[in-house]
Design an enzyme around this catalytic site. Structure first.
Site, PDB file in Angstrom:
ATOM      1  CB  CYS A  81       0.226   1.969  10.771  1.00 42.75           C
ATOM      2  SG  CYS A  81      -1.112   0.856  10.388  1.00 42.75           S
ATOM      3  CB  THR A 112      10.065 -10.239 -12.507  1.00 38.66           C
ATOM      4  OG1 THR A 112      11.039 -10.023 -13.520  1.00 38.66           O
ATOM      5  CG2 THR A 112       9.423 -11.599 -12.690  1.00 38.66           C
ATOM      6  CG  ASN A 155      -3.813   4.383   9.809  1.00 41.20           C
ATOM      7  OD1 ASN A 155      -3.963   5.404   9.139  1.00 41.20           O
ATOM      8  ND2 ASN A 155      -2.769   4.208  10.603  1.00 41.20           N
ATOM      9  CD  GLN A 186      -6.215  -0.243   8.172  1.00 42.87           C
ATOM     10  OE1 GLN A 186      -6.990  -1.183   8.369  1.00 42.87           O
ATOM     11  NE2 GLN A 186      -4.933  -0.309   8.492  1.00 42.87           N
ATOM     12  CB  SER A 220      -2.362  -2.976   1.472  1.00 43.46           C
ATOM     13  OG  SER A 220      -1.349  -3.795   1.983  1.00 43.46           O
ATOM     14  CG  HIS A 242      -0.059  -6.683   4.878  1.00 42.02           C
ATOM     15  ND1 HIS A 242       0.003  -6.367   6.209  1.00 42.02           N
ATOM     16  CD2 HIS A 242       0.306  -5.571   4.213  1.00 42.02           C
ATOM     17  CE1 HIS A 242       0.404  -5.105   6.337  1.00 42.02           C
ATOM     18  NE2 HIS A 242       0.594  -4.600   5.139  1.00 42.02           N
ATOM     19  N   GLY A 257       0.825  -1.206   0.000  1.00 35.33           N
ATOM     20  CA  GLY A 257       0.000   0.000   0.000  1.00 35.33           C
ATOM     21  C   GLY A 257       0.859   1.255   0.000  1.00 35.33           C
ATOM     22  CB  THR A 258       4.061   2.036   1.716  1.00 34.75           C
ATOM     23  OG1 THR A 258       3.558   1.730   3.019  1.00 34.75           O
ATOM     24  CG2 THR A 258       5.040   3.188   1.794  1.00 34.75           C
TER      25      THR A 258
HETATM   26  N1  PLP Z   1      -2.289   3.286   4.478  1.00 33.14           N
HETATM   27  C1  PLP Z   1      -2.966   2.924   5.581  1.00 33.14           C
HETATM   28  C2  PLP Z   1      -4.213   3.666   5.928  1.00 33.14           C
HETATM   29  C3  PLP Z   1      -2.517   1.879   6.398  1.00 33.14           C
HETATM   30  O1  PLP Z   1      -3.194   1.535   7.498  1.00 33.14           O
HETATM   31  C4  PLP Z   1      -1.329   1.205   6.022  1.00 33.14           C
HETATM   32  C5  PLP Z   1      -0.850   0.118   6.880  1.00 33.14           C
HETATM   33  O2  PLP Z   1       0.056   0.163   7.617  1.00 33.14           O
HETATM   34  C6  PLP Z   1      -0.656   1.614   4.846  1.00 33.14           C
HETATM   35  C7  PLP Z   1      -1.170   2.656   4.101  1.00 33.14           C
HETATM   36  C8  PLP Z   1       0.582   0.939   4.382  1.00 33.14           C
HETATM   37  O3  PLP Z   1       0.264  -0.276   3.741  1.00 33.14           O
HETATM   38  P1  PLP Z   1       1.415  -1.372   3.516  1.00 33.14           P
HETATM   39  O4  PLP Z   1       1.701  -1.977   4.850  1.00 33.14           O
HETATM   40  O5  PLP Z   1       0.818  -2.354   2.551  1.00 33.14           O
HETATM   41  O6  PLP Z   1       2.577  -0.659   2.954  1.00 33.14           O
END
Ligand code: PLP
Length: 377
Positions: free
Chosen positions: A319, A232, A145, A175, A194, A196, A70-71
């Site tokens: 987080c 890849t 989050n 989220q 994301s 996970h 997600g990041t």
């Molecule tokens: N954005 C939000 C709102 C999140 O809660 C998180 C989780 O930590 C992230 C982004 C980052 O996602 P990822 O862990 O897949 O990089």
């Protein structure tokens, strides 16, 4: 062990692990290879992309770029979408957006941060006042989050477009995806998700984008992900993401889960001792997150005491990899007082959690906070 830190990460579904193992052991080919084994994987990944997207958006209007998390999807949206003038985002964003926007500011694009309401949702009036003719991108998270507050992103995107039709609108949906019943309206240009957080594996995320939106590549190389994010493909991760998302969405399960998790959240709040805990999460937020503050104690101490008794929960800034970082920026922006800010705890649910787990966890939390208070008095 009772696990209530599902907003940080979730246990991968067993079916997903079996599937991932198959792709690691047997289907290990490169999807860009010309032989049949590779080409077949290429076709399967196309199907996965279509499926992951279909749960929240129409394939006629939107396409999807698979990322490593997600990041990365958030960074791609900020750096590729906000390339001129100013970027407007919020004080409530996850660091993936907040730090990226701050960095964009250092690179010459002005970063503006809108204020929050007490529950962690964005103050829409303040946000709109920051949007002007030079705003290239607005980014507002879907579910906060840290508090679970839900921003009505379809409506906010519409209001932003009414002020400046050329402004791109991005939302961090990490989220929300797999959890809230919703679909993207045409006003949202980009949406990050994301794997996970919903029973998939770490190492896979995606940026859903309007088909018509022309972006610069984020990672240059062999041209994977339509040339926008080379590298890849993480075949087992994408297959696992697709299966986990289907597990959450197929047969309307996200609505069933939503109602089930709402019961878990309500029962937890009902059982927590109100003389010890104050609720920060709004009543109309995501049921997957219940954030409370225990006055006069340190959240970190409570987290460890719970851990010793077999309960895993999070604190306000869970987080962040910098777990020792005190005084969450988001909690401060919500106006949480100094007497409470240290004692913030985040309890976050998964549809597999049970009422029995909630009842046991509430007992532990009440006892632990009571004990800690007595010790510190
Ligand atoms: N954005 C939000 C709102 C999140 O809660 C998180 C989780 O930590 C992230 C982004 C980052 O996602 P990822 O862990 O897949 O990089």
């Amino acid at each position: 062990m009772i696990y209530f830190d599902n907003a940080a990460t979730t246990k991968p579904e067993d079916s997903v692990l079996g599937l991932a193992a198959r792709y690691l052991k047997e289907q290990y080919y490169n999807p860009s290879a010309l032989y049949a084994e590779g080409y077949n994987l290429h076709l399967e990944l196309e199907e996965c992309r279509r499926s992951i997207l279909s749960h929240v958006a129409d394939a006629d209007d939107y396409s999807i770029i698979i990322t490593s998390c997600g990041t990365e999807a958030d960074n791609q949206a900020i750096f590729c979408g906000g390339r001129r003038g100013n970027i407007v985002t919020t004080m409530g964003e996850h660091a993936a957006v907040f730090a990226a926007a701050t960095e964009a500011g250092r690179r010459g694009v002005e970063a503006r941060f809108a204020q929050l309401n007490a529950d962690g949702s964005v103050n829409v009036e303040n946000l709109l006042s920051l949007v002007d003719g030079k705003t290239s991108l607005v980014s507002v998270m879907h579910v906060n989050n840290e508090t679970g507050a839900v921003n009505d992103i379809n409506a906010i995107a519409g209001m932003v477009k009414a002020k400046n039709a050329r402004t791109l609108f991005h939302s961090d949906g990490v989220q929300a995806y797999g959890k809230l019943p919703f679909r993207l309206s045409g006003h949202v240009d980009m949406y990050s998700v994301s794997a996970h957080k919903i029973g998939g594996l770490k190492g896979t995320g995606a940026l859903i984008k309007k088909k018509k939106l022309v972006l610069q590549p984020f990672i240059w190389g062999g041209g994977q992900e339509s040339g926008l994010r080379s590298g890849t493909e993480n075949v087992y991760g994408i297959e696992a993401f697709c299966a986990a998302a289907a597990e959450r969405y197929n047969y309307g399960r996200h609505e069933v889960n939503y109602n089930r998790v709402r019961e878990l959240q309500a029962r937890m709040w009902e059982l927590l001792d109100k003389s010890l805990f104050e609720r920060i999460s709004p009543g109309n937020g995501s049921p997957y997150i219940l954030t409370v503050a225990a006055r006069g104690v340190r959240g970190e101490t409570i987290l460890h005491m719970c851990n010793d008794r077999g309960l895993i929960i999070g604190t306000g800034s869970a987080c962040s990899s910098n777990a020792s970082k005190r005084n969450s920026r988001v909690m401060q922006a919500c106006g949480i007082g100094q007497d409470m800010i240290d004692g913030v705890l985040r309890i976050s649910f998964n549809p597999h959690n049970t009422i029995e787990e909630v009842e046991e966890a509430a007992t532990i939390l009440n006892e632990v906070v009571e004990t800690d208070r007595e010790l510190t008095e």
